[in-house]
Design an enzyme around this catalytic site. Sequence first.
Site, short mmCIF file in Angstrom:
data_model
loop_
_atom_site.label_atom_id
_atom_site.label_comp_id
_atom_site.label_asym_id
_atom_site.label_seq_id
_atom_site.Cartn_x
_atom_site.Cartn_y
_atom_site.Cartn_z
CE LYS A 245 -12.54 30.59 -7.08
NZ LYS A 245 -12.12 30.37 -8.48
CG ASP B 93 -14.42 32.91 -9.44
OD1 ASP B 93 -13.81 32.08 -10.11
OD2 ASP B 93 -15.63 32.77 -9.16
#
Length: 449
Positions: free
Chosen positions: A129, A169
């Site tokens: 991430k 995201d």
Amino acid sequence: MNGIDEKLQPILATVLHRNAGEPEFHQAVREVLESLGRVVARHPEYSDEALIERICEPERQIIFRVPWIDDNNQVRINRGFRVQFNSSLGPYKGGVRFHPSVNVGIIKFLGFEQVFKNALTGMPIGGGKGGSDFDPKGRSDREIMRFCQSFMIELHRHIGEYVDVPAGDIGVGAREIGYMFGMYKRLNNRFEAGVLTGKGLAYGGSRARKEATGFGLAYFVQSMLEKKGTDFEGKRCVVSGSGNVAIYAMEKILSFGGKIVACSDSSGYIVDENGIDLELVKQIKESRRARISEYADLKGQGCTYVKCGSVWQVPCEIALPCATQNELNGTDAKALVKNGVIVVAEGANMPCTPEAVQHFRSAGIMFAPGKAANAGGVATSALEMQQNASRDSWSFQKTEDRLAEIMRGIHAACDQTAEEFGAPGDYALGANIAGFVRVADAMRAMGII
Ligand code: NDP
Ligand code: 2IT
């Protein structure tokens, strides 16, 4: 699932000590370790050779400076992150978040969750991430472009189609991916389509990727309802957020006959007893990047806007938190249960606090964790990588059919694993164990790495 097995407690203690001041990461690790006691009791080999300790430690953490120039010619500095958590199943894979709350602990929790989520999809992708504490709100298109370019000038040396494949995201959608892809292409002098997913259709994106997380969530809930012998038809649904995940969850639920009565953004929530007009939400949030309060101004009668407050006070049978971590707490959970909720499924990553999850569990409410219920986004990213690798482009229908099949497979894996480990109906336990076993088996085969 109460507490952590004695054998695993020293692992948590090490994680807390080594990652001091990172509460979201602690929360995510604790939640997984709570499930693993049952696995190591039955298969002690999984706790050999510090396997679980290794899974809790990211393979690599990158933190970098992102300088950029705003429209007033002022130099601005943000911090960029990429946590490459685990590559035993494939290249690191996971989104990039631009939000002022981003810090290394948040990126680490998201990377950790991503490892198990990606394993659950059954696709060949590891977990990672990234993100930045950059706040895109109120920034011009040119400012967004300059920021994305500067972010990629550093990130490009750490990623690649066989290395690490970022996507979107919170605060990162097709526009930002486009700017990042453009800079990556320029820096490397190669059209490496598979280095990023969530790309525009014009240059290698996949049909249905934009819709995939929300659609996948709706498919997952459909399987849960089916298990209960019911469906979406006529059920009152509340969705938090009004971003990518929320909008496409609402779209699919409407097509399944559900009724959406409320949604929100970071300023407040709207309730429309006539059923939310999704086209208007899209116009306001997706096209104009404006505030959800405008919905109530435009609709007038029958619709209310509540500034701040909790959307979970609105009575519903199906609750889908699709905004951000820890947005649904114990008090919210109590209100939902009191108002007759039957299913709660996480579209966001870790939106329910541990108290909320515990409350749902003790009240016998069906609860699906994000790492299972929102896995449709990353699964479709893996389908995008597959199309890029074969220089192919599939139809919307074919891609959506694959997504639906993957979501049904994840539902079955969670359900069966929970049953097998003596906790029928506990999707959180099933997801943690099923995801863990896939990663652990690959790691064990590769020696101590
Ligand atoms: P978007 O940026 O498109 O939308 C986020 C939505 O949540 C917006 O409505 C935003 O409100 C609201 N929100 C964000 N932060 C907060 C906050 N701190 N408090 C209250 N509301 C907030 O993001 P996505 O829809 O892509 O992501 C939503 C969630 O889903 C995240 O948890 C993400 O990690 C998760 N997720 C996303 C996937 C994807 O493919 N995009 C895949 C799997 C999970 P506002 O408009 O006011 O900013
Ligand atoms: O949390 C997530 O799964 C995402 N933001 C999507 C990641 C991806 O690589 O598509």
